[in-house]
Design an enzyme around this catalytic site. Structure first.
Site: not given
Ligand code: UT7
Length: 313
Positions: A95, A234, A264
């Site tokens: 990520c 993020h 996500n």
């Protein structure tokens, strides 16, 4: 697009739980036969169109879900975009991948290795998930976003950096797919082939590390928190984004947020937030932007830029 009600019909969860605990309402999920490279090619095509030129000498693909475990997927992206025999490789920082890949691309340019780099963040993260796991399925989505970086003047809009990058491999088990790699190619236990996440521990680390790294990069560049117009974090969980902004002393409305419609998306999260931020007017040319990410590894990092006047294709 899969919304929370569709997930709630087959998992022990609810739209209410997912929205209040994560801020997510829906997410894209790759269909059968579709892959990270397919999404990366489309994002790359649009970035080249937006940049107005396909004159590229390197492709950097941030991904944790390459089409094959070997080789890297970036060469396939480059060739499908018709870019010729350019340098092409993957960066896997999960990520945090887009921030790490930004640093990599900026380094290629600063070192005189490349003039113009196509940087794509793409993940088909749902392909790693146990479809019956309510702890991960509602959280993740698939996607790709891309930017073109070129050499330029440090004072012009779009100039990147400095960077603050970190890792902590001692905590790699907090987010992991145990099997499939060189340590354990296959496992008798089906759970080993799926991504597992210790959510609450990751939540605490994500907030603390993104805030700490953001402070470090602001110190390096010489900005105060008050100088920051926008925070692109993020998109892992709306509560993590709010907690990070709060720890930094930034107002919640400085956040660029699109998690409601993406989930996500791992390495695609930041470039997708950038595109959505431009399209909805949240990001304006000249804005002082702080970018921060956290992910499996553990990895985390931050950078800053002056937002350039770009129009997404
Ligand atoms: O991108 C890389 C980094 N990843 C992240 O940053 C993710 C970080 N972690 C998180 O975002 C959050 O920890 C989650 C969204 C994953 C989980 O939220 P949480 O508030 O930390 O929930 P929890 O795991 O502490 O679970 C709270 C309760 C539990 O029930 P009990 O024990 O209190 O009865 C869980 O069993 O919520 C339950 N639960 C669910 N309930 C309905 C867990 N998942 C679900 C679900 N639907 N999907």
């Amino acid at each position: 697009m899969v919304d929370n009600d569709e997930l709630s019909a087959r998992l022990d969860t609810s739209d209410e739980w997912i929205r209040t605990r994560t801020g997510i309402g829906r997410r894209h999920v790759v269909g059968p036969g579709m892959s990270t490279v397919d999404m990366a090619v489309e994002a790359g095509r649009r970035a080249l169109q937006s940049a107005g030129s396909a004159d590229i000498d390197a492709v950097v693909l941030a991904t944790a879900t390459p089409d094959q475990i070997c080789p890297a997927s970036a060469p396939q992206v480059a060739s499908r975009l018709g870019l010729g025999p350019v340098a092409a490789f993957d960066v896997n920082a999960v990520c945090s991948g887009f921030v790490y890949a930004l640093a990599t691309a900026a380094g290629l340019i600063a070192g005189g290795v490349s003039r113009r780099v196509l940087l794509v963040g793409a993940d088909a993260f749902t392909t790693l998930l146990n479809p019956d796991d309510r702890a991960t399925v509602p959280i993740f989505g698939d996607g790709a976003g891309a930017v073109v970086l070129r050499a330029g003047d440090p004072d012009e809009p779009g100039a990147l950096g400095p960077f603050d990058l970190h890792s902590d491999g001692e905590l790699s088990d907090l987010l992991v797919v145990p099997a499939g790699g060189s340590r354990m190619k296959t496992s008798q236990n089906p759970a080993d082939s799926y991504f597992s996440m210790q959510g609450p521990a990751v939540f605490r680390h994500a907030t603390a590390r993104m805030a700490e790294s953001s402070r470090a990069v602001l110190k390096q560049v010489g900005w105060t928190v008050g100088d920051v117009d926008r925070l692109i974090g993020h998109q892992a969980n709306i509560r993590i984004l709010h907690a990070t902004a709060k720890q930094l002393g930034l107002p919640a409305d400085s956040l660029v947020v699109n998690i409601e419609r993406t989930g996500n998306t791992s390495a695609a999260s930041i470039p997708l937030a950038m595109v959505d931020g431009v399209n909805d007017g949240t990001l304006q040319s000249g804005d002082r932007v702080l970018v921060t990410a956290f992910g499996a590894g553990l990895t985390w990092g931050s950078t800053v830029l002056r937002w350039p006047g770009v129009t997404p294709a």
